[in-house]
Design a protein around this motif. Sequence first.
Motif, PDB file in Angstrom:
ATOM      1  N   SER A  37     -12.058 -40.999   4.448  1.00 13.80           N
ATOM      2  CA  SER A  37     -11.948 -39.620   4.914  1.00 13.80           C
ATOM      3  C   SER A  37     -10.609 -39.018   4.533  1.00 13.80           C
ATOM      4  N   GLY A  38     -10.630 -37.721   4.278  1.00 18.60           N
ATOM      5  CA  GLY A  38      -9.413 -36.981   3.948  1.00 18.60           C
ATOM      6  C   GLY A  38      -8.935 -36.173   5.133  1.00 18.60           C
TER       7      GLY A  38
ATOM      8  N   GLY B 146      -9.929 -44.227  12.279  1.00 17.11           N
ATOM      9  CA  GLY B 146      -9.938 -44.064  13.733  1.00 17.11           C
ATOM     10  C   GLY B 146      -9.117 -42.891  14.246  1.00 17.11           C
ATOM     11  N   ILE B 147      -8.382 -42.212  13.346  1.00 15.20           N
ATOM     12  CA  ILE B 147      -7.586 -41.067  13.799  1.00 15.20           C
ATOM     13  C   ILE B 147      -8.321 -39.772  13.468  1.00 15.20           C
ATOM     14  N   THR B 148      -7.854 -38.681  14.031  1.00 12.31           N
ATOM     15  CA  THR B 148      -8.515 -37.391  13.841  1.00 12.31           C
ATOM     16  C   THR B 148      -8.236 -36.835  12.449  1.00 12.31           C
ATOM     17  N   PRO B 149      -9.069 -35.906  11.978  1.00  7.63           N
ATOM     18  CA  PRO B 149      -8.812 -35.267  10.680  1.00  7.63           C
ATOM     19  C   PRO B 149      -7.455 -34.554  10.628  1.00  7.63           C
ATOM     20  N   LEU B 150      -7.035 -33.964  11.740  1.00  9.44           N
ATOM     21  CA  LEU B 150      -5.716 -33.318  11.759  1.00  9.44           C
ATOM     22  C   LEU B 150      -4.595 -34.340  11.604  1.00  9.44           C
ATOM     23  N   SER B 151      -4.751 -35.494  12.217  1.00 10.54           N
ATOM     24  CA  SER B 151      -3.753 -36.559  12.057  1.00 10.54           C
ATOM     25  C   SER B 151      -3.721 -37.058  10.623  1.00 10.54           C
ATOM     26  N   ARG B 152      -4.908 -37.239  10.038  1.00 12.50           N
ATOM     27  CA  ARG B 152      -4.954 -37.661   8.639  1.00 12.50           C
ATOM     28  C   ARG B 152      -4.285 -36.629   7.747  1.00 12.50           C
ATOM     29  N   ASN B 153      -4.487 -35.359   8.049  1.00 12.75           N
ATOM     30  CA  ASN B 153      -3.863 -34.281   7.284  1.00 12.75           C
ATOM     31  C   ASN B 153      -2.336 -34.362   7.376  1.00 12.75           C
TER      32      ASN B 153
ATOM     33  N   ASP C  30       2.713 -48.088   9.213  1.00 15.61           N
ATOM     34  CA  ASP C  30       2.757 -47.390  10.503  1.00 15.61           C
ATOM     35  C   ASP C  30       1.374 -47.313  11.150  1.00 15.61           C
ATOM     36  N   LEU C  31       0.347 -47.113  10.345  1.00 16.73           N
ATOM     37  CA  LEU C  31      -1.009 -47.090  10.897  1.00 16.73           C
ATOM     38  C   LEU C  31      -1.365 -48.443  11.507  1.00 16.73           C
ATOM     39  N   LYS C  32      -0.987 -49.518  10.837  1.00 15.35           N
ATOM     40  CA  LYS C  32      -1.280 -50.860  11.359  1.00 15.35           C
ATOM     41  C   LYS C  32      -0.516 -51.132  12.650  1.00 15.35           C
ATOM     42  N   GLU C  33       0.630 -50.480  12.825  1.00 15.74           N
ATOM     43  CA  GLU C  33       1.403 -50.645  14.056  1.00 15.74           C
ATOM     44  C   GLU C  33       0.892 -49.753  15.182  1.00 15.74           C
ATOM     45  N   GLY C  34      -0.083 -48.892  14.890  1.00 14.77           N
ATOM     46  CA  GLY C  34      -0.689 -48.072  15.926  1.00 14.77           C
ATOM     47  C   GLY C  34      -0.208 -46.632  15.986  1.00 14.77           C
ATOM     48  N   MET C  35       0.644 -46.224  15.053  1.00 14.67           N
ATOM     49  CA  MET C  35       1.096 -44.832  15.057  1.00 14.67           C
ATOM     50  C   MET C  35      -0.041 -43.926  14.608  1.00 14.67           C
ATOM     51  N   ARG C  36      -0.187 -42.808  15.280  1.00 17.12           N
ATOM     52  CA  ARG C  36      -1.276 -41.898  14.962  1.00 17.12           C
ATOM     53  C   ARG C  36      -0.823 -40.702  14.137  1.00 17.12           C
ATOM     54  N   ARG C  37       0.468 -40.411  14.151  1.00 16.31           N
ATOM     55  CA  ARG C  37       1.044 -39.322  13.357  1.00 16.31           C
ATOM     56  C   ARG C  37       2.409 -39.749  12.848  1.00 16.31           C
ATOM     57  N   PRO C  38       2.892 -39.113  11.773  1.00 13.69           N
ATOM     58  CA  PRO C  38       4.218 -39.469  11.259  1.00 13.69           C
ATOM     59  C   PRO C  38       5.309 -39.121  12.269  1.00 13.69           C
ATOM     60  N   CYS C  39       6.277 -39.999  12.372  1.00 15.69           N
ATOM     61  CA  CYS C  39       7.382 -39.787  13.303  1.00 15.69           C
ATOM     62  C   CYS C  39       8.350 -38.741  12.750  1.00 15.69           C
ATOM     63  N   CYS C  40       8.861 -37.910  13.628  1.00 20.01           N
ATOM     64  CA  CYS C  40       9.910 -36.937  13.286  1.00 20.01           C
ATOM     65  C   CYS C  40       9.471 -35.975  12.188  1.00 20.01           C
ATOM     66  N   TRP C  41       8.211 -35.627  12.168  1.00 20.98           N
ATOM     67  CA  TRP C  41       7.641 -34.719  11.170  1.00 20.98           C
ATOM     68  C   TRP C  41       7.260 -33.434  11.883  1.00 20.98           C
TER      69      TRP C  41
END
Length: 125
Positions: A49-50, A76-83, A108-119
């Motif tokens: 998915s994109g 497993g994350i939302t399309p907005l998170s993938r974006n 970061d995805l393997k560690e469970g982060m759902r969005r980029p940090c400090c972005w």
Amino acid sequence: MMTRDRRQQKSVTSQRLRQKLRHRQLIENGLRVVLSNQMLDPMTTVRISGGVVHDLPADLRKALASDAKALAAWEGITPLSRNEWICWAISVKKDETRRQHVERVCSDLKEGMRRPCCWPGCPHR
């Protein structure tokens, strides 16, 4: 006898634990699906998915396809998170930095982060 605050606190804690368990189960189930697809036919292309605004670039697609656990977390994350992850990875200027960002997306995805940090977020949506 438990006080009302203590019961509420216990309820919130158990709810968070259930959410974490559910997320872990989704990742593990996704991992099983990805692994079973790869075991059936290694030449089969897995649909990844994109994002909402951005298409998945080839280098990020290759990195995700080569790491089943990261791919399961990605799905497993939302399309907005993938974006957000895609925009974060492609918004850099140097090729070396982009390569580092693509590698970091997977880790970061393997560690469970759902969005980029400090972005601050994708400016394109």
